[in-house]
Design an enzyme around this catalytic site. Structure first.
Site, PDB file in Angstrom:
ATOM      1  N   ALA A 240      37.384  41.485  41.601  1.00  0.00           N
ATOM      2  CA  ALA A 240      37.624  40.059  41.354  1.00  0.00           C
ATOM      3  C   ALA A 240      37.673  39.256  42.649  1.00  0.00           C
ATOM      4  CB  ALA A 240      38.923  39.892  40.569  1.00  0.00           C
ATOM      5  N   HIS A 241      37.862  37.955  42.494  1.00  0.00           N
ATOM      6  CA  HIS A 241      37.812  37.022  43.626  1.00  0.00           C
ATOM      7  C   HIS A 241      38.912  37.307  44.657  1.00  0.00           C
ATOM      8  CE1 HIS A 241      41.266  34.701  42.024  1.00  0.00           C
ATOM      9  NE2 HIS A 241      40.705  34.910  40.846  1.00  0.00           N
TER      10      HIS A 241
END
Length: 337
Positions: A240-241
């Protein structure tokens, strides 16, 4: 080829006067006459007595009393590594592609492409992208604006590298992978509605990184999602980010890592593990299969169980759980008394 040619190729001592022909490499269960195989894990020792292989790499600690006289036994510090080093000798190196750019490729006039690149059909190279030397880019791959790609990279089919992402040297990416898609960032209002948070960062991938099929690495909200040098990522992994992964860490299939988590160097994460966001995992941690990591790990070691615990603690807990039925029977018997 002769067995001594194989040994010379991988830097092991030759066997004086031995002219045995080796035709191919096989697993110990499948090997027949003329095949070379290996045992690196003691769980495979049971196949040694029945294998039909002509030669076998074994570790230095392989039991002497199990050895057969009709097999060429090659002791080494690391039998698996010796076997791996033999693969190219029999099957050749990855195919070399000459410099080529397909007429069906769309390349922006403002992009820059180095020397000796092979770019297949239906590839799109967007504005201001920079591609180094000696890269292979397969069909239907999209390279976004301002993307930087180093040297000696191998991008297979149907890959998307979104705007502003950076790839180092010797990066290998398998088919279907997406680098730099939007992170899963949403603001939740008091009435339950969600508003999308703009995802304006990028992904930075270091040197000598391998990424498997259909893996996704999201761009940072701001700043960078970072994959360190030497990282190996399997198929169908979600990163994820704003995640940061340290050097020489290995991640097996179907692992999910939530946003802003930091993972140290030389870690190993087994299949289907799930890691929550905004935590830190220190260097030299091994996380078992299907483990849920819900808080930071600050000490190196092996962690297993539904909620990641040091393995010894987890094993003790499992033993206690197995004893619960007998404990219940004892309590009932005492209550009757």
């Amino acid at each position: 080829m002769k067995i001594n040619e194989v040994l010379k190729h991988i830097g092991l001592s030759s066997i004086q006067g031995n002219e045995t022909e080796i035709n191919s490499l096989k697993s110990i269960q499948e090997a027949t006459k003329g095949d070379l195989t290996f045992i690196a894990n003691t769980s495979y020792n049971k196949f040694y007595s029945t294998t039909k292989a002509s030669a076998i790499f074994i570790n230095n600690n392989f039991p002497q009393d199990l050895l057969r006289d009709d097999i060429i036994n090659i002791r080494t510090d690391d039998a698996y590594f010796a076997f791996v080093n033999s693969i190219e000798l029999f099957y050749g190196k990855d195919e070399f592609y000459p410099e080529y750019i397909s007429e069906k490729t769309i390349i922006s006039d403002t992009s820059s492409i180095g020397n000796n690149n092979y770019i297949s059909h239906n590839v799109i190279v967007s504005e201001n992208a920079v591609i180094g030397n000696n890269n292979f880019i397969s069909f239907n791959t999209v390279i976004g604006k301002n993307v930087l790609i180093g040297n000696n990279c191998r991008l297979l089919s149907n890959i998307v590298i979104h705007d502003n992402c950076i790839l180092g040297n010797n990066v290998h990416i398998q088919s279907g992978t997406i680098i730099g898609g939007d992170g899963f960032g949403n603001y939740r209002h008091s009435d339950g509605r969600f508003t999308k948070i703009p995802q304006k960062g990028n992904v930075i991938i270091g040197d000598n990184v391998e990424i498997g099929n259909n893996t996704t690495i999201d761009r940072a909200t701001i700043g960078s999602t970072r994959i360190g040098n030497g990282v190996k990522i399997d198929n169908q992994v979600q990163i994820a980010h704003n995640v940061e992964i340290g050097e020489n860490t290995a991640i097996a299939a179907q692992v999910g890592i939530a946003g802003s988590t930091k993972i140290g160097n030389r870690c190993m994460i087994a299949g289907q593990a799930g890691i929550v966001g905004h935590i830190t995992i220190c260097d030299d941690v091994i996380i078992g299969a299907s483990v849920g990591v819900s808080k930071s790990i600050e000490k190196p070691g092996v962690y297993t169980g539904y909620r990641a615990q040091p393995m010894k603690e987890n094993l003790k807990e499992e033993i206690r759980i197995k004893k619960l039925d007998k404990l219940e029977e004892r309590v009932k018997a005492l209550e009757k008394k």
